[in-house]
Structures are given as C-alpha cells and as structure tokens.
Write a protein that holds these residues in place. Structure first.
Motif, short mmCIF file in Angstrom:
data_model
loop_
_atom_site.label_atom_id
_atom_site.label_comp_id
_atom_site.label_asym_id
_atom_site.label_seq_id
_atom_site.Cartn_x
_atom_site.Cartn_y
_atom_site.Cartn_z
N CYS A 17 9.45 -3.07 -11.22
CA CYS A 17 10.66 -2.29 -10.96
C CYS A 17 11.57 -3.03 -9.96
CB CYS A 17 10.31 -0.91 -10.41
SG CYS A 17 9.60 0.21 -11.62
N ALA A 18 10.96 -3.64 -8.96
CA ALA A 18 11.74 -4.40 -8.00
C ALA A 18 12.47 -5.56 -8.68
CB ALA A 18 10.84 -4.92 -6.88
N SER A 19 11.81 -6.19 -9.63
CA SER A 19 12.45 -7.31 -10.35
C SER A 19 13.58 -6.81 -11.26
CB SER A 19 11.42 -8.07 -11.19
OG SER A 19 11.05 -7.35 -12.36
N MET A 20 13.56 -5.48 -11.54
CA MET A 20 14.62 -4.88 -12.35
C MET A 20 15.67 -4.21 -11.45
SD MET A 20 12.53 -3.40 -15.68
CE MET A 20 11.52 -2.21 -14.77
N LEU A 21 15.65 -4.52 -10.15
CA LEU A 21 16.70 -4.17 -9.18
C LEU A 21 16.44 -2.90 -8.39
CD1 LEU A 21 19.99 -5.08 -11.13
CD2 LEU A 21 18.62 -6.51 -9.59
N GLN A 22 15.24 -2.30 -8.47
CA GLN A 22 14.99 -1.11 -7.66
C GLN A 22 13.60 -1.17 -7.03
OE1 GLN A 22 15.21 2.78 -9.59
NE2 GLN A 22 16.17 3.64 -7.77
N ASP A 23 13.57 -1.55 -5.77
CA ASP A 23 12.32 -1.66 -5.02
C ASP A 23 12.26 -0.49 -4.05
OD1 ASP A 23 10.00 -2.43 -3.83
OD2 ASP A 23 10.79 -4.25 -2.91
N ILE A 24 11.45 0.53 -4.38
CA ILE A 24 11.37 1.70 -3.50
C ILE A 24 10.87 1.27 -2.12
CG2 ILE A 24 11.15 3.49 -5.24
CD1 ILE A 24 8.11 3.32 -4.91
N GLY A 25 11.47 1.87 -1.10
CA GLY A 25 11.15 1.48 0.27
C GLY A 25 12.08 0.43 0.81
N SER A 53 0.84 -1.20 0.00
CA SER A 53 0.00 0.00 0.00
C SER A 53 0.87 1.25 0.00
CB SER A 53 -0.92 -0.01 1.23
OG SER A 53 -1.50 1.26 1.46
N TYR A 54 1.88 1.27 0.87
CA TYR A 54 2.78 2.41 0.96
C TYR A 54 3.56 2.61 -0.34
CZ TYR A 54 7.16 4.83 1.92
OH TYR A 54 8.24 5.67 1.83
N LYS A 55 4.10 1.55 -0.88
CA LYS A 55 4.95 1.66 -2.07
C LYS A 55 4.14 2.09 -3.29
CE LYS A 55 8.35 -1.70 -0.41
NZ LYS A 55 9.07 -2.96 -0.66
N ALA A 56 2.93 1.57 -3.42
CA ALA A 56 2.07 1.98 -4.54
C ALA A 56 1.70 3.45 -4.40
CB ALA A 56 0.82 1.11 -4.60
N TRP A 57 1.41 3.87 -3.17
CA TRP A 57 1.10 5.29 -2.94
C TRP A 57 2.26 6.17 -3.36
CZ3 TRP A 57 4.07 8.16 0.57
CH2 TRP A 57 3.67 9.49 0.73
N TRP A 58 3.48 5.79 -2.96
CA TRP A 58 4.65 6.61 -3.28
C TRP A 58 4.88 6.66 -4.80
CZ3 TRP A 58 10.37 5.46 -1.49
CH2 TRP A 58 11.17 6.55 -1.83
N ALA A 77 19.33 5.71 3.41
CA ALA A 77 18.55 4.51 3.08
C ALA A 77 17.99 3.83 4.33
CB ALA A 77 19.41 3.52 2.31
N THR A 78 16.74 3.38 4.22
CA THR A 78 16.12 2.53 5.22
C THR A 78 15.39 1.40 4.51
OG1 THR A 78 14.11 3.89 5.21
CG2 THR A 78 15.77 4.42 6.88
N GLU A 79 15.16 0.30 5.23
CA GLU A 79 14.50 -0.87 4.64
C GLU A 79 13.26 -1.21 5.45
OE1 GLU A 79 17.49 -4.07 3.63
OE2 GLU A 79 18.81 -2.64 4.66
N MET A 80 12.13 -1.33 4.75
CA MET A 80 10.87 -1.61 5.44
C MET A 80 10.91 -2.92 6.20
SD MET A 80 7.83 -0.24 2.93
CE MET A 80 6.66 -0.14 4.30
#
Length: 548
Positions: free
Chosen positions: A397-405, A121-126, A150-153
């Motif tokens: 995007c996460a599968s392409m190496l960039q997962d926001i959050g 929910s958070y990542k889609a919102w961002w 950087a922080t990790e959820m």
C-alpha cells in the motif's frame, strides 16, 4: 488499459445523468431523507463508503435492517479494540519480550534503532484492526481523522506516542469534534510532531497554532479570514505544554506560559482572552477553542472534508447550498457532535443519487483492506507469520502512495485535498500495475506472506454458484459499483469463465461445479478452481474494480 482510459471512468457521473432523470433524482439533490429502494446497489454503496469493503454477510445484515436502521447501527456502533501492537522484531533494550506489547514500555533509547523497529509492528497492527472491523463507520473515521490531523512516525520518533494518538482518534472518531480538537492539541504525538512541546514564553512556536487554523478548524477557503496575528496570538495561548516520556502524557508548565492578555482579529469577533497565571493558564486552551468554534466556517470546513472523503471530491454551488450549508447547520446546532451530521448525510437523497455512486477511486488502503474483507482472506494464527503477511500488504500500500502512520506531510495525502486531481492521484502508470500485481498474486500464488483468496469458499457463498449467469451477477453486484451491460456479462461468462465455450454451454460450468461438489477429488477441484482464479483475476484487473 492506460491511465487515460481509467480516468474516464469517473466521467460516468455524466453517463448516469440520463439514469438520474429517469429515476427521479436531481443533480441538485440535498439532505432531504432518502425514500427510494434499498436494494443491493444502494446497500453496497453505503457499506463501501462507510466501511472497508462489503461482504455478503454485511449486505444481508443491512438489507435486513433497512436503510434507516442500518445507518444508525453503522454510526452508533463502537467496538473496543482489544489488541495492541507487539514485539515482532526480537531484541528490545527496554525488556519487552517477543510477542509482548511495547505500548507502555519505558522510553526507547535515543541511540539505536529500537523505535524504528516498532514502526512496522504498529502499522501491521492497525491494518489488522481495519480488517477485523465491526459493522461500523469507526475505522473509516479513524483513517479520516488520521488524514485530517496528520502526523508522521518518522518525525515523532516514539511509536508509543503514535499508538496512543491512534487510540485517541478512535475514542473520539464519531464523538464531538471540538472535544477531539482539544484532545489532539494536548496529545503527545501532536505536541512532538508540530513542536508544541517546545513552545515557551521566550520564543512562542507558531507551528501548531498555524495548522490549528489553516488545516484543522477554519481552513483556507474564501470565507476563512484568520490573520497572521491570530496565529501568533494562538501560539502564546498554547505556551507551556510539555511531554512526560515516562507516563506518555502531557503536562502544563506554568513557568513557560505567556500570561499577558490575548486579542484576536475581527474574523473571530475581536475576542479577548484574559491572561492567567499558574495552573489556571491551562484553561486558556478552552477559551481559545470557544473563540475558534464560534466561527461558522469551522462547521462548513469540516463538512466539506467529510463530503470529499465519503461522497465525491467536487463541491459545486449546488452541493455547497443544498448539502454543505444544511449539514453545517446541523453540526452547529448539535454543538459539533458528529453523529447527527453523519446520519443526515448517509440517509440523504444526495448520498444515494446515482451520480454519487461508483464515483470515487479507492485509496490503496480501501483497495487492500476491502479486498481482504470481501474475499474473507484468512491470516496465519502465529503472531510472527501474521505480522509478515500484514506488513507485506501494508508495504505494498505504501508503494501505491498510502503508508498508514506516515502521510507525506501535515496536510495529509494529496488525493484527499489537491485540486483538480483529488482521487485521480491514486492512479498512475506505476500504481495501477501494482494494484493488478497484488490481486493476481493474492488470488493464485499466495503472495504477501502466503495469504491467499479461497475462490471456492467465496463462490460457495453466492446464491447459486452452479449457474454461471447467476454466479457472475452475484460477484459483480458485490465487487463492482458500475452496472455492466448484458453483453459484457455474457462475454465474461463465455470467454473467461467458460474458456471460450459456445454461448449455450452453461452446462459446462454447471456440470463441473456439481461434479466437484459430489466428488471433491483433486482433479475435479482443479477444474473449477482454475476457472474461478481466471474469472476473479479478470474482474479485479478491470478498471471498474478500482471504484467505490
């Protein structure tokens, strides 16, 4: 196209050296104010670096203002975000109804998976905030700081903290770096992520103190000489900070603070902090930041990171002398306010040097968000359907190496820092086909939750869509950062758009377009739409589309 062919593209910096000589640019250009032309190539360069993609409307806006005013507007514009992540997961033990926001809810139960449900929910919102961005550098800077601090959820385990951390970064994105560093130090998400909330007088925790020096302020460069004792001393300064999970804020517990005097190394001019008791102990943080920010290397370290993110990843002696050093002087002279530095950079002759244009590989987020913005892709109005579309794009995007959050570590994503590859890390034999899969799907089949590029609506915005030569030029000017040869443009026109018609068959497209416009039947629409699908698929599958 294999990876070696793709990675030869950044070598275009060498190819454009000839152009640089003929246009008067120097490879040792500096931050002297740029006075050259501000046409489509320069406008799109500025917009793609400061925003996620550039729409036709963005280009017209910037041209109308001119370079100086456009940069000021991009840096000065601050647009409040009025949305918040909502319950898209159903049952919520804290009583948050579907469609309502959970950002101020009671703490999630320690048992169960409620918090994990909130992550998407958070990542889609961002992601949607990035897509809906105003004409401002604000969202690009939020991503920059997310990588820097950087922080990790999955290590914080409270999405409420993570949301508040995002808001804090956004509120300080183009403000004062010293103030931002203090806000980050006291931020509940960071306190949790790097064990600051466990840092007490009985056993001072060095985790955050180490990263404050190594990753956040002075870095590990050749001119950075902080010591292990500085790290240990910093840990004692930062003892006593705790998190209130109900108010989602920090507080200072003076009973857990080390009250002895603290002394730093010669790198920090052997500065001392007098230990304080009671609530006054919290003021030692300001003393600490004053000591660190008196070190000139802070300004140089941040200016190098800004340069690598917004301009190019290699910093040679000429760049260090002509760009980094003067920018750092501006930074210090303005007491670490960011706007003067950003304006000097984006108004400089160096930024518009042809050697620095179309020289960066888009990150997955730049690729995906830019694609959505440039083509004007619309999302469902129903909040659940919208979430599914956004989450599908975010997961890709996460599968392409960039997962926001969730950067892979405290140092952020490797592509922004790891020499010698830097941005080349984004492209490999797994991720490049995934980029092509995304563009193919989103332009034809309506993949990723059913969202789809409306090729007719996009093309209608071009200056003369009935003219195949002009159509292709306009599309390339917006979507590409490398100028293609006339022969390449002719091949795209004849082989791709005109389906192999003879070179003098431009009328084939003109007739088809005009017929559809005057008589928009399904059959006439299909003729035009199918050719445009093929054209834009082809353009986005070429390596040139991956460059910003």
């Amino acid at each position: 196209m294999d990876r070696r062919q793709f990675l030869s593209l950044p070598a275009k910096r060498q190819q454009t050296a000839v152009q640089a000589k003929t246009t008067g640019f120097r490879t040792d250009s500096g931050i002297t104010a740029y006075t050259g032309e501000f046409e489509t190539a320069q406008v799109v360069h500025l917009l793609k670096r400061t925003m996620f993609g550039s729409t036709l409307e963005d280009v017209a806006w910037a041209k109308g203002l001119g370079m100086d005013a456009a940069v000021d507007a991009l840096i000065d514009t601050i647009t409040p975000v009025t949305t918040q992540p909502v319950n898209t997961y159903g049952e919520d033990e804290t009583g948050i109804a579907p469609g309502a926001t959970w950002v101020n809810s009671a703490p999630p139960p320690e048992e169960g998976d409620l918090d994990r449900k909130r992550w998407s929910s958070y990542k889609a919102w961002w992601l949607k905030v990035m897509i809906d961005q105003s004409r401002s550098i604000q969202e690009k800077m939020v991503l920059f700081w997310h990588n820097h601090f950087a922080t990790e959820m999955d290590m914080i385990n409270d999405a409420r903290y993570v949301y508040k951390h995002n808001v804090m970064l956004r509120n300080n994105a183009t403000g004062n770096f010293k103030a931002l560093t203090k806000a980050v130090t006291l931020d509940p998400a960071m306190l949790k992520y790097l064990n600051g909330y466990l840092n007490g007088k009985e056993s001072p925790d060095e985790n955050y103190g180490r990263e404050l020096h190594e990753l956040f302020t002075v870095g590990k460069g050749p001119d950075s000489a902080y010591t292990e004792e500085d790290v240990r001393t910093t840990a004692t300064v930062l003892t006593g900070y705790r998190i209130n999970p109900v108010t989602i804020d920090y507080y200072f517990d003076s009973t857990q603070h080390v009250i002895t005097n603290k002394e730093f190394s010669s790198f920090y001019n052997s500065a001392k902090i007098t230990g304080k008791t009671g609530a006054e102990g919290a003021s030692e943080l300001d003393d600490l930041l004053n000591i660190i920010f008196a070190q000139p290397e802070v300004a140089k370290f941040i200016c190098r990171k800004l340069y690598r993110f917004f301009v190019y990843y290699l910093i040679d002696d000429a760049v260090e002398q002509n760009v980094i050093t003067p920018l750092a002087e501006i930074f210090r002279a303005n007491k670490y306010d960011l706007k003067p530095v950003l304006k000097a950079l984006f108004k400089s002759e160096h930024f518009y040097d042809p050697l620095n244009m179309s020289a960066l590989i888009k990150s997955p987020i730049e690729f995906a968000v830019g694609l959505v913005r440039e083509f004007g892709i619309e999302f469902p109005t129903d909040y659940m359907a919208e979430h599914e579309s956004l989450d599908a794009i975010r997961r890709h995007c996460a599968s392409m190496l960039q997962d926001i959050g969730d950067p892979p570590q405290v140092a952020g994503w490797e592509a922004y820092r790891l020499a010698p590859q830097f941005h080349e890390i984004w492209i490999n034999t797994d991720t490049l086909p995934k980029r092509n899969l995304m563009t193919d799907s989103i332009i034809s089949t309506g993949g990723f939750g059913g969202v789809k590029i409306d090729v007719l609506a996009f093309t209608e915005k071009l200056s003369d869509p009935s003219n195949p030569v002009t159509l292709i030029k306009d599309a390339l000017d917006l979507l590409y950062r490398i100028e293609l040869s006339d022969a390449s443009k002719a091949r795209i026109k004849n082989v791709i758009l005109l389906s192999g018609q003879s070179p003098d068959s431009d009328y084939y497209w003109t007739d088809a377009w005009n017929t559809w416009k005057s008589n928009p039947t399904a059959a006439n629409r299909n003729i035009v739409e199918s050719r445009l699908h093929t054209l834009y698929k082809y353009l986005m599958n070429l390596s040139e589309y991956q460059l910003a």
